[in-house]
Design a protein around this motif. Structure first.
Motif, PDB file in Angstrom:
ATOM      1  N   VAL A   1       0.892  -0.983  -0.144  1.00 27.41           N
ATOM      2  CA  VAL A   1      -0.071   0.354  -0.144  1.00 27.41           C
ATOM      3  C   VAL A   1       0.987   1.352  -0.068  1.00 27.41           C
ATOM      4  CG1 VAL A   1      -1.992   1.402   1.859  1.00 27.41           C
ATOM      5  CG2 VAL A   1      -1.784  -1.308   0.990  1.00 27.41           C
ATOM      6  N   SER A   2       2.092   1.037   0.612  1.00 23.31           N
ATOM      7  CA  SER A   2       2.881   2.436   0.539  1.00 23.31           C
ATOM      8  C   SER A   2       3.952   2.079  -1.010  1.00 23.31           C
ATOM      9  CB  SER A   2       4.024   1.712   1.331  1.00 23.31           C
ATOM     10  OG  SER A   2       4.924   3.398   1.458  1.00 23.31           O
ATOM     11  N   VAL A   3       3.998   1.380  -1.459  1.00 21.45           N
ATOM     12  CA  VAL A   3       4.767   1.644  -2.443  1.00 21.45           C
ATOM     13  C   VAL A   3       3.329   2.232  -3.797  1.00 21.45           C
ATOM     14  CG1 VAL A   3       5.754   0.754  -4.448  1.00 21.45           C
ATOM     15  CG2 VAL A   3       6.175   0.169  -2.564  1.00 21.45           C
ATOM     16  N   ALA A   4       2.179   1.549  -4.142  1.00 20.57           N
ATOM     17  CA  ALA A   4       1.181   2.555  -4.388  1.00 20.57           C
ATOM     18  C   ALA A   4       1.172   3.417  -4.402  1.00 20.57           C
ATOM     19  CB  ALA A   4      -0.390   0.902  -4.127  1.00 20.57           C
ATOM     20  N   SER A   5       1.070   4.363  -2.793  1.00 24.80           N
ATOM     21  CA  SER A   5       0.537   5.454  -2.652  1.00 24.80           C
ATOM     22  C   SER A   5       1.747   6.276  -3.032  1.00 24.80           C
ATOM     23  CB  SER A   5       0.225   5.775  -0.914  1.00 24.80           C
ATOM     24  OG  SER A   5       1.508   5.526  -0.492  1.00 24.80           O
ATOM     25  N   ALA A   6       2.890   5.848  -2.934  1.00 21.70           N
ATOM     26  CA  ALA A   6       3.948   6.446  -3.669  1.00 21.70           C
ATOM     27  C   ALA A   6       3.567   6.877  -5.052  1.00 21.70           C
ATOM     28  CB  ALA A   6       4.576   6.147  -3.757  1.00 21.70           C
ATOM     29  N   LEU A   7       3.735   5.882  -5.831  1.00 20.96           N
ATOM     30  CA  LEU A   7       3.327   5.686  -7.394  1.00 20.96           C
ATOM     31  C   LEU A   7       2.151   7.104  -7.590  1.00 20.96           C
ATOM     32  CD1 LEU A   7       3.730   2.252  -8.098  1.00 20.96           C
ATOM     33  CD2 LEU A   7       5.735   4.265  -8.654  1.00 20.96           C
ATOM     34  N   ALA A   8       1.262   6.075  -6.692  1.00 16.72           N
ATOM     35  CA  ALA A   8      -0.415   7.298  -7.214  1.00 16.72           C
ATOM     36  C   ALA A   8       0.108   8.818  -6.854  1.00 16.72           C
ATOM     37  CB  ALA A   8      -1.449   6.691  -6.125  1.00 16.72           C
ATOM     38  N   LEU A   9       0.777   9.305  -5.976  1.00 12.26           N
ATOM     39  CA  LEU A   9       1.441  10.569  -5.336  1.00 12.26           C
ATOM     40  C   LEU A   9       1.880  11.123  -6.748  1.00 12.26           C
ATOM     41  CD1 LEU A   9       1.480  13.002  -4.067  1.00 12.26           C
ATOM     42  CD2 LEU A   9       3.539  11.842  -2.034  1.00 12.26           C
ATOM     43  N   VAL A  10       2.859  10.102  -7.580  1.00 10.19           N
ATOM     44  CA  VAL A  10       3.746  10.184  -8.639  1.00 10.19           C
ATOM     45  C   VAL A  10       3.070  11.050  -9.732  1.00 10.19           C
ATOM     46  CG1 VAL A  10       5.662   9.830 -10.735  1.00 10.19           C
ATOM     47  CG2 VAL A  10       5.975   9.736  -7.372  1.00 10.19           C
ATOM     48  N   VAL A  11       2.406   9.961  -9.885  1.00 10.14           N
ATOM     49  CA  VAL A  11       1.008  10.203 -11.695  1.00 10.14           C
ATOM     50  C   VAL A  11       0.623  11.372 -11.522  1.00 10.14           C
ATOM     51  CG1 VAL A  11      -1.243  10.111 -12.786  1.00 10.14           C
ATOM     52  CG2 VAL A  11       1.733   7.675 -11.862  1.00 10.14           C
ATOM     53  N   TYR A  12       0.403  12.193 -10.069  1.00  8.28           N
ATOM     54  CA  TYR A  12      -0.761  12.626  -9.294  1.00  8.28           C
ATOM     55  C   TYR A  12      -0.390  14.294  -9.454  1.00  8.28           C
ATOM     56  CZ  TYR A  12      -4.561  15.669  -6.883  1.00  8.28           C
ATOM     57  OH  TYR A  12      -5.330  16.602  -5.784  1.00  8.28           O
ATOM     58  N   LEU A  13       1.327  14.431  -9.466  1.00  7.92           N
ATOM     59  CA  LEU A  13       1.918  15.641  -9.447  1.00  7.92           C
ATOM     60  C   LEU A  13       2.377  15.488 -10.695  1.00  7.92           C
ATOM     61  CD1 LEU A  13       4.446  15.207  -6.389  1.00  7.92           C
ATOM     62  CD2 LEU A  13       1.905  16.556  -6.780  1.00  7.92           C
ATOM     63  N   THR A  14       2.480  14.526 -11.714  1.00 11.09           N
ATOM     64  CA  THR A  14       2.673  14.374 -12.821  1.00 11.09           C
ATOM     65  C   THR A  14       1.393  15.637 -14.086  1.00 11.09           C
ATOM     66  OG1 THR A  14       3.990  13.227 -12.745  1.00 11.09           O
ATOM     67  CG2 THR A  14       3.211  13.268 -15.277  1.00 11.09           C
ATOM     68  N   ALA A  15       0.580  15.355 -13.267  1.00 13.70           N
ATOM     69  CA  ALA A  15      -0.426  15.941 -13.934  1.00 13.70           C
ATOM     70  C   ALA A  15      -0.768  16.996 -13.417  1.00 13.70           C
ATOM     71  CB  ALA A  15      -2.207  15.171 -13.773  1.00 13.70           C
ATOM     72  N   GLY A  16      -0.390  18.174 -12.342  1.00 12.59           N
ATOM     73  CA  GLY A  16       0.170  18.697 -12.162  1.00 12.59           C
ATOM     74  C   GLY A  16       1.698  19.555 -12.800  1.00 12.59           C
ATOM     75  N   THR A  17       2.151  19.019 -13.329  1.00 11.39           N
ATOM     76  CA  THR A  17       3.293  19.258 -13.928  1.00 11.39           C
ATOM     77  C   THR A  17       3.069  20.445 -15.711  1.00 11.39           C
ATOM     78  OG1 THR A  17       5.076  18.009 -12.625  1.00 11.39           O
ATOM     79  CG2 THR A  17       5.202  19.345 -15.432  1.00 11.39           C
ATOM     80  N   ARG A  18       2.169  19.053 -15.585  1.00 14.22           N
ATOM     81  CA  ARG A  18       1.703  19.334 -17.061  1.00 14.22           C
ATOM     82  C   ARG A  18       0.588  20.410 -17.756  1.00 14.22           C
ATOM     83  NH1 ARG A  18       0.014  13.280 -19.002  1.00 14.22           N
ATOM     84  NH2 ARG A  18       2.223  12.826 -18.682  1.00 14.22           N
ATOM     85  N   ALA A  19       0.253  20.192 -15.518  1.00 16.88           N
ATOM     86  CA  ALA A  19      -0.668  22.041 -15.891  1.00 16.88           C
ATOM     87  C   ALA A  19      -0.757  23.324 -14.958  1.00 16.88           C
ATOM     88  CB  ALA A  19      -1.986  21.722 -15.335  1.00 16.88           C
TER      89      ALA A  19
END
Length: 601
Positions: free
Chosen positions: A571-589
């Motif tokens: 769950v820790s690894v999954a949450s870290a990956l989800a956070l990276v994806v979430y922030l990647t969307a923010g980088t584009r916007a």
């Protein structure tokens, strides 16, 4: 004209129509009374919640879920009361409405939900030392009576009714029927007509003895030109006012000046304007009353162009009244109408579910990217003390009792027995997990709010809170390592720790943004820099809330469960990956969604 003996604080705002709106700033007394009223309402709501919760629990076999809901609702009332009322009720809480004051932007516009959230989170700093000493000092000493929350949000508290209690608004006089035969020129001199209007406006507030004396004096003064045609004296003056107003609206409406006053003087033109436009102002005032709760949504589609046209007519009238030196009562009334119309017409913000989803999906992660340096500084402010605390306790275990809370030491002493019994750290029965989740979430969000608000003190408050929490985590980890329970502790932390720690860093970064605006405002004034950085900081606080809601749910329902260590690590690894994806969307916007001027400090 400005009264040299008027010591009230004022806020002047220039509208797009190039008319100056003059607001009266609310003072410490009215704001304090409003705060007391609101505090009393909050106490009543909290007691009602507590009573209802007690009744429900007593009638249920298990009231844990009810207590969990009460915990969340109590937190929302305590931290959301002011924000919700000010954000959705045009800057007014019930207390402010009772005292006739409201919050507006320093530009004269209605405040947004974000503005309300900023000023009320920084209320935590204004409250220090209890009760509200710092905030009261700022209100008393600042030229515009702005506390720290107002400075951060770019807001001002003004009187909703700028005409003071001793000077009532002029009663509207019906417009003269243009088809009726003209009544002839005015019978009274301009200053006499002005005197009659002001007397009728204030008569209700006078004592019976004073009113009778003034009425007799006015009748004696006017009787030679306007014969008494009413038996009751008050009725005579009311009829005379209507008659004289109609004369000044009619075709023979020329100025009648007293000795020493030139015909066509500025004051005469102002009096004629007041007489002619009184009915139109009353109609606009009626439209404003309809919009008091729902804004322009209270008007039908076909009424909106009329509202805009009437607003511009009022602003034009205000400029003319000032040019011709109208009496202060008329000026105050028209200024109030223009200010209310300006606030409504130029308040383009719409609070919709679509905007909320856009914030969650785009703006919140984009704020982290934009403020990445501040977030990195917050990360260092937390991590460096954490490492230092860990190393110190590992090398000097004897000082653990002096730096680690007693509850954590007790849990460590019980840890080996719990682990041997197959129990995890802070493992909770399933029926208590909802309560644990609500308590953990509200507590963590409260810490994030304090961290943000502490940034107003030159960023020192945020820095101290980050460093203290980092030091505690590091020292506790060092102690658990010393007794052979490090894996036991971090198996619990793993599931929710990534999101929770990152959220605290976001809150700390928001606090640093406030501090940076004061320490290094750049090309802006400190007030403007604080307002600009406050917008970006509020996005970071929103990001922290989103992450803490998810982290609190994971911690309450999963980390406290009997799930295996590999599952919690997964769950820790999954949450870290989800956070990276979430922030990647923010980088584009990031470049297209944040307001201009949002700066990375």
């Amino acid at each position: 004209m400005t009264n040299p003996f008027d010591y009230r604080q004022k806020l002047e705002v220039e509208t797009p129509e190039h008319v100056i709106l003059d607001y009266e700033v609310a003072g410490l007394g009215s704001r304090a009374l409003a705060a007391i009223i609101d505090a009393a309402i909050i106490v009543v709501i909290e007691l009602a919640l507590l009573l209802v919760t007690g009744l429900l629990v007593s009638r249920m076999i298990s009231g844990i879920a009810v207590i969990a809901v009460f915990t969340l609702l109590s937190f929302l009332v305590l931290f959301g009361y002011f924000t919700v009322f000010e954000g959705f009720r045009n800057g007014q809480t019930p207390g402010k409405a009772m005292m006739g004051i409201r919050v507006i932007r320093e530009t004269g516009h209605a405040i947004s939900l974000r503005d309300a959230l900023i000023r009320n989170l920084v209320r935590i700093a204004d409250f220090l030392p209890p009760p509200y000493l710092l905030g009261a000092l700022f209100v008393a000493l600042h030229p515009k009576a702005r506390r720290l929350g107002d400075l951060a949000a770019g807001t001002v508290v003004v009187r909703d009714r700028p005409i003071d209690a001793g000077r009532a608004t002029l009663a509207p006089v019906a417009a003269h029927d243009p088809l009726a035969p003209p009544l002839g020129p005015p019978l009274l001199a301009d200053e006499e007509f002005r005197l009659l209007r002001q007397y009728k406006a204030r008569a209700a507030a006078l004592s019976e003895h004073v009113r009778r004396g003034l009425t007799a004096q006015l009748i004696a003064r006017f009787a030679d030109r306007a014969p008494i045609f009413q038996q009751r004296e008050e009725a005579y003056l009311s009829a005379l006012l209507r008659d004289e107003t109609a004369r000044r609206q009619g075709g023979f409406a020329i100025s009648r000046s007293s000795a020493g006053e030139r015909k066509g003087s500025s004051s005469a033109i102002a009096e004629r304007l007041v007489s002619q436009k009184g009915a139109r102002w009353s109609e606009f005032e009626a439209m404003l009353r309809r919009t008091r709760t729902s804004g322009l949504d209270a008007l039908a589609a076909h009424e909106l162009p009329d509202f805009a046209a009437r607003y511009r007519e009022v602003t034009s009238d205000l400029a003319r009244l000032r040019t011709y030196g109208a009496d202060t009562t008329s000026l105050a009334r028209v200024t109030q109408l223009a200010a209310a119309g300006h606030s409504l017409l130029y308040n383009v913000e719409r609070r919709t579910m679509k905007q909320l989803l856009h914030f969650v999906a785009v703006q919140a992660p984009a704020s982290v990217v934009t403020a990445r340096r501040a977030v990195f500084i917050a990360f260092l402010a937390f991590t460096v003390p954490a490492v230092a605390g860990y190393v110190t306790i590992r090398t000097r275990p004897e000082i653990a009792e002096r730096v680690i809370p007693a509850a954590m030491l007790e849990r460590a002493s019980e840890g080996i027995e719990r682990r041997n019994s197959g129990l995890g750290y802070a493992q909770t029965d399933a029926k208590y997990r909802a309560l644990a989740a609500s308590y953990i979430t509200t507590n963590n969000i409260r810490v994030a709010f304090v961290c943000f608000a502490g940034g107003i003190f030159l960023a020192v408050g945020a820095l101290v809170l980050l460093a203290f929490n980092g030091l505690q985590l590091g020292a506790t980890s060092g102690h658990y390592h010393n007794v052979g329970l490090l894996e036991y502790l971090w198996t619990f932390v793993a599931g929710h720790g990534v999101l929770e720690l990152f959220a605290i860093w976001c809150a700390g970064a928001a606090g640093f943004l406030l501090g940076a605006a004061i320490v290094r405002p750049g090309r802006y004034s400190r007030s403007d820099a604080l307002s600009i950085n406050g917008r970006l900081a509020m996005h970071l606080v929103g990001m922290a809330i989103i992450l803490l809601l998810v982290a609190g749910s994971i911690e309450g329902f999963f980390s406290t469960s009997a799930a295996s260590a590999p599952a919690k690590v997964a769950v820790s690894v999954a949450s870290a990956l989800a956070l990276v994806v979430y922030l990647t969307a923010g980088t584009r916007a990031a470049r297209r969604v944040l307001a201009p001027g949002g700066r990375d400090p």
